[in-house]
Motif scaffolding. Structure first.
Motif: not given
Length: 164
Positions: A130-140
């Motif tokens: 929600d704050e705009g930071r990437a979650l984890g290192h895995r690409a969606r």
């Protein structure tokens, strides 16, 4: 004292329709086909079903050439297989955050330019919180884009990716 020239303006909201590049699809298919055949050939050689290449033996040299030919043929066959047209995917920038509209549902993302070759780029799309930071290192998802595919919106997309 120098005046404060920073701007509180935000970037404009934009929508980019990203057609799937058939050349990229063919390239990835060719790479996967050649890799699969090379993996099978390596497994057969490991299990002793293919002779070891020996420069003194003509028959074993022909086997090595046949294996390389099979890898090349697999790559060519995979590249020439027809590409089905797919619906264009849409990247949206709402002025602060990025969204990836795939057929089905929008996904909040952080786009990262993985490869930039001026007329072509590969984006890695990672989910964001929600704050705009990437979650984890895995690409969606991965998105291959070209100047020819995006037309006049190419420059605007590049500016938004690098500056927004």
């Amino acid at each position: 004292m120098t005046p404060d020239r920073s701007s509180t303006r935000r970037a404009h909201a934009r929508r980019f329709s990203c057609a799937i590049d058939a050349r990229w699809t063919r390239f990835t298919r060719a790479l996967a086909g050649a890799g699969a055949v090379a993996l099978i050939a390596a497994a057969l050689a490991q299990w002793g079903m293919l002779p070891d290449p020996d420069p003194a033996s003509e028959a074993e040299g022909f086997v090595a050439i046949a294996v390389l030919g099979a890898v090349l043929l697999a790559a060519i066959f995979a590249a020439l297989w027809p590409v089905r047209p797919r619906a264009a995917e849409v990247l949206r920038f709402d002025g602060a955050l990025w969204w990836w509209d795939r057929p089905g549902e929008p996904l909040a993302i952080v786009p990262e330019v993985f490869i930039d070759a001026e007329h072509w780029m590969l984006l890695r799309l990672r989910a964001r919180d929600d704050e705009g930071r990437a979650l984890g290192h895995r690409a969606r998802g991965w998105l291959a884009l070209s100047r020819r595919g995006l037309g006049p919106s190419w420059t605007t997309l590049r500016l938004h990716l690098f500056l927004a």
